[in-house]
Design an enzyme around this catalytic site. Structure first.
Site, PDB file in Angstrom:
ATOM      1  N   ASP A 186      13.113   5.871   5.505  1.00 40.38           N
ATOM      2  CA  ASP A 186      13.459   7.198   4.957  1.00 40.38           C
ATOM      3  C   ASP A 186      12.130   7.980   4.497  1.00 40.38           C
ATOM      4  OD1 ASP A 186      14.434   9.502   3.827  1.00 40.38           O
ATOM      5  OD2 ASP A 186      15.887   8.628   2.519  1.00 40.38           O
ATOM      6  N   GLU A 209     -16.332   4.916  -5.678  1.00 37.41           N
ATOM      7  CA  GLU A 209     -15.843   3.729  -5.731  1.00 37.41           C
ATOM      8  C   GLU A 209     -15.836   3.242  -4.212  1.00 37.41           C
ATOM      9  OE1 GLU A 209     -11.768   4.104  -7.415  1.00 37.41           O
ATOM     10  OE2 GLU A 209     -11.678   2.051  -6.432  1.00 37.41           O
ATOM     11  N   CYS A 269     -11.860   4.600 -10.263  1.00 30.00           N
ATOM     12  CA  CYS A 269     -11.532   5.764 -10.480  1.00 30.00           C
ATOM     13  C   CYS A 269     -11.971   6.505 -11.943  1.00 30.00           C
ATOM     14  CB  CYS A 269     -10.094   6.347 -10.114  1.00 30.00           C
ATOM     15  SG  CYS A 269      -9.285   5.606  -8.679  1.00 30.00           S
ATOM     16  N   THR A 300      -0.689   5.593   0.186  1.00 28.46           N
ATOM     17  CA  THR A 300      -1.448   6.209  -0.939  1.00 28.46           C
ATOM     18  C   THR A 300      -2.898   6.350  -0.519  1.00 28.46           C
ATOM     19  OG1 THR A 300      -1.455   4.063  -2.023  1.00 28.46           O
ATOM     20  CG2 THR A 300       0.429   5.470  -2.366  1.00 28.46           C
ATOM     21  N   SER A 334      -0.384  -2.690 -11.121  1.00 30.72           N
ATOM     22  CA  SER A 334      -1.572  -1.728 -11.331  1.00 30.72           C
ATOM     23  C   SER A 334      -0.703  -0.478 -12.149  1.00 30.72           C
ATOM     24  CB  SER A 334      -2.290  -1.223 -10.147  1.00 30.72           C
ATOM     25  OG  SER A 334      -1.292  -0.387  -9.430  1.00 30.72           O
ATOM     26  N   HIS A 380      -5.000  10.983 -14.000  1.00 30.79           N
ATOM     27  CA  HIS A 380      -5.373  10.381 -12.803  1.00 30.79           C
ATOM     28  C   HIS A 380      -4.404  10.102 -11.568  1.00 30.79           C
ATOM     29  CE1 HIS A 380      -6.922   7.682  -9.684  1.00 30.79           C
ATOM     30  NE2 HIS A 380      -6.303   7.027 -10.011  1.00 30.79           N
ATOM     31  N   LYS A 433       5.588   9.816 -14.091  1.00 31.09           N
ATOM     32  CA  LYS A 433       5.906   8.395 -15.002  1.00 31.09           C
ATOM     33  C   LYS A 433       5.068   8.654 -16.381  1.00 31.09           C
ATOM     34  CE  LYS A 433       6.815   5.477 -11.037  1.00 31.09           C
ATOM     35  NZ  LYS A 433       7.985   4.937 -11.080  1.00 31.09           N
ATOM     36  N   ASN A 460      -4.735  10.115  -2.595  1.00 31.66           N
ATOM     37  CA  ASN A 460      -5.567   9.626  -3.278  1.00 31.66           C
ATOM     38  C   ASN A 460      -7.170   9.900  -2.881  1.00 31.66           C
ATOM     39  OD1 ASN A 460      -6.585   8.545  -5.824  1.00 31.66           O
ATOM     40  ND2 ASN A 460      -5.535   6.314  -5.214  1.00 31.66           N
ATOM     41  N   SER A 481      -9.108   1.367 -12.374  1.00 29.68           N
ATOM     42  CA  SER A 481      -8.714   0.022 -12.479  1.00 29.68           C
ATOM     43  C   SER A 481      -9.736  -1.021 -12.798  1.00 29.68           C
ATOM     44  CB  SER A 481      -8.116  -0.335 -10.854  1.00 29.68           C
ATOM     45  OG  SER A 481      -7.001   0.147 -10.800  1.00 29.68           O
TER      46      SER A 481
HETATM   47  N1  CAA Z   1      14.324   8.154  -1.406  1.00 33.27           N
HETATM   48  C1  CAA Z   1      13.513   8.588  -2.736  1.00 33.27           C
HETATM   49  N2  CAA Z   1      12.895   7.609  -3.355  1.00 33.27           N
HETATM   50  C2  CAA Z   1      12.669   6.250  -2.884  1.00 33.27           C
HETATM   51  C3  CAA Z   1      13.301   6.121  -1.793  1.00 33.27           C
HETATM   52  C4  CAA Z   1      14.003   7.083  -0.960  1.00 33.27           C
HETATM   53  N3  CAA Z   1      14.808   6.728   0.311  1.00 33.27           N
HETATM   54  N4  CAA Z   1      13.020   4.822  -1.403  1.00 33.27           N
HETATM   55  C5  CAA Z   1      12.250   4.341  -2.377  1.00 33.27           C
HETATM   56  N5  CAA Z   1      12.116   5.300  -3.219  1.00 33.27           N
HETATM   57  C6  CAA Z   1      11.534   5.139  -4.670  1.00 33.27           C
HETATM   58  C7  CAA Z   1      11.622   3.633  -5.261  1.00 33.27           C
HETATM   59  O1  CAA Z   1      12.996   3.790  -6.032  1.00 33.27           O
HETATM   60  C8  CAA Z   1      10.723   3.837  -6.246  1.00 33.27           C
HETATM   61  O2  CAA Z   1      10.686   4.886  -7.339  1.00 33.27           O
HETATM   62  P1  CAA Z   1      10.179   4.328  -8.839  1.00 33.27           P
HETATM   63  O3  CAA Z   1       8.940   3.934  -8.725  1.00 33.27           O
HETATM   64  O4  CAA Z   1      10.746   5.553  -9.499  1.00 33.27           O
HETATM   65  O5  CAA Z   1      11.115   3.362  -9.228  1.00 33.27           O
HETATM   66  C9  CAA Z   1       9.346   4.513  -5.406  1.00 33.27           C
HETATM   67  O6  CAA Z   1      10.098   4.918  -4.205  1.00 33.27           O
HETATM   68  C10 CAA Z   1       8.368   3.456  -4.669  1.00 33.27           C
HETATM   69  O7  CAA Z   1       9.172   2.624  -4.060  1.00 33.27           O
HETATM   70  P2  CAA Z   1       8.570   1.186  -4.148  1.00 33.27           P
HETATM   71  O8  CAA Z   1       9.259   0.689  -5.542  1.00 33.27           O
HETATM   72  O9  CAA Z   1       9.457   0.280  -3.192  1.00 33.27           O
HETATM   73  O10 CAA Z   1       7.412   0.716  -4.382  1.00 33.27           O
HETATM   74  P3  CAA Z   1       6.193   0.368  -3.130  1.00 33.27           P
HETATM   75  O11 CAA Z   1       6.595  -1.015  -2.756  1.00 33.27           O
HETATM   76  O12 CAA Z   1       6.445   1.446  -2.223  1.00 33.27           O
HETATM   77  O13 CAA Z   1       4.791   0.624  -3.825  1.00 33.27           O
HETATM   78  C11 CAA Z   1       3.218   1.497  -5.029  1.00 33.27           C
HETATM   79  C12 CAA Z   1       4.625   1.761  -4.626  1.00 33.27           C
HETATM   80  C13 CAA Z   1       3.097   0.017  -6.002  1.00 33.27           C
HETATM   81  C14 CAA Z   1       2.560   2.596  -5.950  1.00 33.27           C
HETATM   82  C15 CAA Z   1       2.213   1.231  -3.995  1.00 33.27           C
HETATM   83  O14 CAA Z   1       2.309   2.624  -3.132  1.00 33.27           O
HETATM   84  C16 CAA Z   1       0.725   0.765  -4.149  1.00 33.27           C
HETATM   85  O15 CAA Z   1       0.617  -0.300  -4.225  1.00 33.27           O
HETATM   86  N6  CAA Z   1      -0.112   1.747  -4.193  1.00 33.27           N
HETATM   87  C17 CAA Z   1      -1.597   1.360  -4.459  1.00 33.27           C
HETATM   88  C18 CAA Z   1      -1.820   1.131  -6.043  1.00 33.27           C
HETATM   89  C19 CAA Z   1      -1.667   2.304  -6.995  1.00 33.27           C
HETATM   90  O16 CAA Z   1      -1.639   3.660  -6.489  1.00 33.27           O
HETATM   91  N7  CAA Z   1      -1.607   1.930  -8.201  1.00 33.27           N
HETATM   92  C20 CAA Z   1      -1.352   2.995  -9.244  1.00 33.27           C
HETATM   93  C21 CAA Z   1      -2.020   2.753 -10.588  1.00 33.27           C
HETATM   94  S1  CAA Z   1      -3.743   1.984 -10.287  1.00 33.27           S
HETATM   95  C22 CAA Z   1      -4.399   3.513 -10.144  1.00 33.27           C
HETATM   96  O17 CAA Z   1      -4.254   4.476 -10.595  1.00 33.27           O
HETATM   97  C23 CAA Z   1      -6.008   3.282  -9.707  1.00 33.27           C
HETATM   98  C24 CAA Z   1      -5.904   3.714  -8.134  1.00 33.27           C
HETATM   99  O18 CAA Z   1      -6.248   5.033  -8.145  1.00 33.27           O
HETATM  100  C25 CAA Z   1      -5.412   2.899  -7.080  1.00 33.27           C
END
Ligand code: CAA
Length: 388
Positions: free
Chosen positions: A29, A79, A111, A152, A201, A233, A242, A276, A309
């Site tokens: 979706d 980075e 970052c 991302t 993270s 960030h 969040k 990002n 990070s």
């Molecule tokens: N409709 C609406 N929402 C939906 C949905 C749908 N059909 N299906 C899923 N979602 C929601 C989930 O409920 C979840 O929401 P919450 O976080 O509020 O619970 C959200 O979508 C994400 O879904 P998942 O929990 O399944 O997560 P994911 O496996 O897709 O991974 C992530 C998300 C961990 C952020 C991943 O994108 C990732 O690893 N990103 C890179 C790391 C990152 O950005 N980290 C951020 C902190 S580190 C940092 O800031 C430094 C940097 O720049 C990297």
């Protein structure tokens, strides 16, 4: 004398992948990306674009206005460096025609390093107020295909002129920091894609926010309700939501969801369309706030949470200056975004799979970018950039 951001300009590549295309390919979706992570598009660099060309294109309007000789130093935050030794900013120094008596440094701490550069530049300007500093943050965010991070990705650069008596934002000297040796996101020298423990993270990001905020409010005496807008960030838009909910909770703000949203929503608009851009993302968020908020932001205090990070985090604040709008470039930025071309999934994969040649031969790059500066050739292990 006040010190801070006198001018701000960003640039991103001329093409993007819509996350609904990625979702279709994955059979999921699209609202997972649009709503769940709060992102719609991710910018992809063309083969003749990288952190150097993005950076030079971002800084061009500033250098054209002040003149290349006015800039005392170029601090380049990234980075996704292209060389283990030479600072990427040295290429930018030549492309922009900066004076040979100006200095160039590259800064790294994930970052966060753009904020280190801004704070260093403020300190340098406080010592020599007549010598403005150019800070550039430029990155290409890449994760493994089919990993949770794939949606991302993105790329972009932001350039800021740090000066005395700035026209846009006076930055206050107080900062709150949190540093901790963690492995939430990293990229060993032999990898071109980052490794990330995604869920961890996000937890470390939120922990660092709480710790750096507590340090900031203790040192500065500034309270939560004295801050009007918040720039976080932005690895993805939902992260800011969040983060802001958590900060409001920590401070028992009692605000409604609508009040919380109003304090961050204008910061998210550009990043939602770019993805990002690591070091650049929070400052593109600032640009988005200044250019898209319908409120007059004069005298408003903006709180910043910069996160890198590994990790180093910082909370600081600045006050918007009168007539700040006259120093902005909203038309230019909206043009960069609106003239972009949408990629098919196959075109995205073609760009993604391109690997920098390592054989030392002559490799002309196809002319794809619409920007002023491009990577023309990689020849004898040397990257050769030109202006068009
Ligand atoms: N409709 C609406 N929402 C939906 C949905 C749908 N059909 N299906 C899923 N979602 C929601 C989930 O409920 C979840 O929401 P919450 O976080 O509020 O619970 C959200 O979508 C994400 O879904 P998942 O929990 O399944 O997560 P994911 O496996 O897709 O991974 C992530 C998300 C961990 C952020 C991943 O994108 C990732 O690893 N990103 C890179 C790391 C990152 O950005 N980290 C951020 C902190 S580190 C940092 O800031 C430094 C940097 O720049 C990297």
């Amino acid at each position: 004398m006040s010190v801070g951001i006198d001018e701000i300009s960003f640039y991103t590549s001329g093409q993007y992948l819509d996350l609904k295309t990625l979702a279709q390919q994955q059979g999921i979706d699209p609202n997972k990306y649009y709503d769940g992570i709060g992102q719609e598009k991710m910018a992809m660099p063309s083969l003749d674009e990288d952190i150097v060309t993005l950076a030079a294109n971002a800084a061009l309007p500033i250098v054209e206005r002040v003149g290349p000789d006015a800039i005392a130093a170029l601090l380049f935050a990234t980075e996704t460096g292209i060389d283990q030794s030479k600072a990427a900013g040295v290429y930018v120094h030549r492309l922009l025609g900066l004076h040979s008596n100006s200095r160039v440094i590259e800064l790294k701490q994930a970052c966060y390093s753009a904020t280190a550069a801004v704070q260093m530049a403020c300190a340098m300007v406080a010592r020599q107020p007549e010598r403005p500093i150019l800070v550039i943050a430029s990155d290409v965010a890449r994760y493994d295909l089919e990993s949770p991070g794939e949606a991302t990705q993105g790329c972009g650069a932001v350039a800021m002129l740090i000066s005395a008596n700035p026209r846009i934002l006076e930055i206050a000297p107080e900062v709150g920091n949190h540093t901790e040796d963690v492995m939430d996101f990293w990229r060993p020298n032999y990898r071109s894609n980052a490794l990330v423990d995604g869920k961890y993270s996000t937890k470390i990001y939120l922990k660092s926010l709480k710790r750096s905020w507590e340090n900031y409010t203790e040192l500065s005496g500034v309270t939560y309700d004295e801050i009007d807008y918040f720039c976080y960030h932005l690895p993805f838009g939902k992260m800011a939501q969040k983060a802001h909910s958590q900060l409001a909770r920590v401070n028992r703000s009692g605000q409604t969801p609508e009040e919380l949203e109003r304090q961050i929503e204008p910061t998210l608009i550009y990043n939602r369309a770019i993805g990002n851009s690591y070091t650049a993302s929070m400052y593109i968020g600032l640009c988005s706030l200044l250019e898209n908020s319908t409120d007059d932001l004069t005298a408003k205090r903006i709180g910043f949470f910069s996160y890198g990070s590994g990790c180093v985090a910082e909370f600081f604040a600045g006050v918007v200056q009168p007539n700040y709008r006259s120093a902005l470039h909203p038309q230019k930025h909206q043009k960069v975004l609106s003239e972009r071309v949408e990629l098919s999934h196959d075109e995205y994969l073609r760009l993604y799979h391109f690997a920098n040649p390592t054989d030392g031969g002559e490799h002309p790059m196809p002319e794809e970018t619409r920007g002023r500066f491009r990577l023309a050739t990689i020849s004898g292990h040397k990257r050769e950039y030109i202006a068009r």
